[in-house]
Design a protein around this motif. Structure first.
Motif, PDB file in Angstrom:
ATOM      1  N   PHE A  19       3.841  18.001  -2.489  1.00 39.16           N
ATOM      2  CA  PHE A  19       4.708  18.585  -3.516  1.00 39.16           C
ATOM      3  C   PHE A  19       4.327  17.956  -4.853  1.00 39.16           C
ATOM      4  N   THR A  20       4.001  18.777  -5.825  1.00 37.51           N
ATOM      5  CA  THR A  20       3.528  18.268  -7.111  1.00 37.51           C
ATOM      6  C   THR A  20       4.704  17.793  -7.975  1.00 37.51           C
ATOM      7  N   GLU A  21       4.376  16.931  -8.945  1.00 32.41           N
ATOM      8  CA  GLU A  21       5.389  16.493  -9.913  1.00 32.41           C
ATOM      9  C   GLU A  21       6.021  17.698 -10.575  1.00 32.41           C
ATOM     10  N   ASP A  22       5.188  18.629 -11.018  1.00 27.60           N
ATOM     11  CA  ASP A  22       5.696  19.801 -11.722  1.00 27.60           C
ATOM     12  C   ASP A  22       6.659  20.590 -10.846  1.00 27.60           C
ATOM     13  N   GLU A  23       6.305  20.783  -9.590  1.00 29.35           N
ATOM     14  CA  GLU A  23       7.142  21.532  -8.644  1.00 29.35           C
ATOM     15  C   GLU A  23       8.493  20.831  -8.443  1.00 29.35           C
ATOM     16  N   ILE A  24       8.451  19.517  -8.294  1.00 25.81           N
ATOM     17  CA  ILE A  24       9.676  18.738  -8.061  1.00 25.81           C
ATOM     18  C   ILE A  24      10.558  18.731  -9.309  1.00 25.81           C
ATOM     19  N   PHE A  25       9.963  18.473 -10.458  1.00 25.65           N
ATOM     20  CA  PHE A  25      10.734  18.453 -11.704  1.00 25.65           C
ATOM     21  C   PHE A  25      11.333  19.828 -11.984  1.00 25.65           C
ATOM     22  N   ARG A  26      10.563  20.886 -11.766  1.00 27.08           N
ATOM     23  CA  ARG A  26      11.060  22.247 -11.998  1.00 27.08           C
ATOM     24  C   ARG A  26      12.255  22.545 -11.093  1.00 27.08           C
ATOM     25  N   ALA A  27      12.174  22.131  -9.820  1.00 28.40           N
ATOM     26  CA  ALA A  27      13.285  22.353  -8.887  1.00 28.40           C
ATOM     27  C   ALA A  27      14.543  21.606  -9.347  1.00 28.40           C
ATOM     28  N   PRO A  59       0.609  14.323 -19.073  1.00 27.12           N
ATOM     29  CA  PRO A  59      -0.415  13.329 -18.736  1.00 27.12           C
ATOM     30  C   PRO A  59      -0.779  12.514 -19.972  1.00 27.12           C
ATOM     31  N   LEU A  60      -1.268  11.310 -19.756  1.00 22.35           N
ATOM     32  CA  LEU A  60      -1.729  10.465 -20.856  1.00 22.35           C
ATOM     33  C   LEU A  60      -3.128   9.977 -20.511  1.00 22.35           C
ATOM     34  N   SER A  61      -4.106  10.557 -21.172  1.00 21.30           N
ATOM     35  CA  SER A  61      -5.495  10.149 -20.934  1.00 21.30           C
ATOM     36  C   SER A  61      -5.772   8.843 -21.671  1.00 21.30           C
ATOM     37  N   THR A  62      -6.827   8.191 -21.295  1.00 23.30           N
ATOM     38  CA  THR A  62      -7.241   6.956 -21.964  1.00 23.30           C
ATOM     39  C   THR A  62      -7.519   7.226 -23.440  1.00 23.30           C
TER      40      THR A  62
END
Length: 123
Positions: free
Chosen positions: A68-76, A84-87
């Motif tokens: 289960f992706t972060e996006d899927e969980i947060f959306r639910a 995201p935070l790249s270097t």
């Protein structure tokens, strides 16, 4: 900020998660570091105070149950997932920060804390 469109709520997602991983509320709670009563309240849609799950708990769900992706969980949960935070982005932010005066840094820190609190609590 607009709330993300939900296709399923957290209770429905948790039902799928339990079926997918063969776990119960207590096992979910143990793995993400919350009380079993907390997970039970999500399952039965009794979130107390309308705030919903804390950001840390949602991130822990994604970490412990990677199907289960972060996006899927947060959306639910009716929330937006963290970006995201790249270097490279982190380096740019630090360089910009260094160009601020001490007063400006304090002001931005207050603003960032407020945004993080809003994301953490869902309000």
């Amino acid at each position: 900020m607009d709330k993300p469109e939900r296709t399923e709520d957290l209770a429905q997602l948790l039902a799928r998660l339990k079926d997918t991983y063969g776990v119960n509320d207590s096992e979910i709670a143990r793995r993400i570091g919350v009380a079993p009563a907390t997970v039970n309240s999500w399952v039965h849609r009794k979130r107390g105070g309308g705030r919903g799950p804390k950001r840390e708990a949602l991130l822990a769900l994604a970490r412990e149950f990677p199907k289960f992706t972060e996006d899927e969980i947060f959306r639910a949960a009716g929330r937006q997932s963290p970006g995201p935070l790249s270097t490279e982005a982190e380096s740019r932010i630090i360089e910009l920060w260094r160009g601020l005066t001490a007063d400006q840094q304090r002001a931005k820190e207050v603003e960032l804390r407020a945004l993080n609190e809003m994301n953490r609590t869902g309000q």
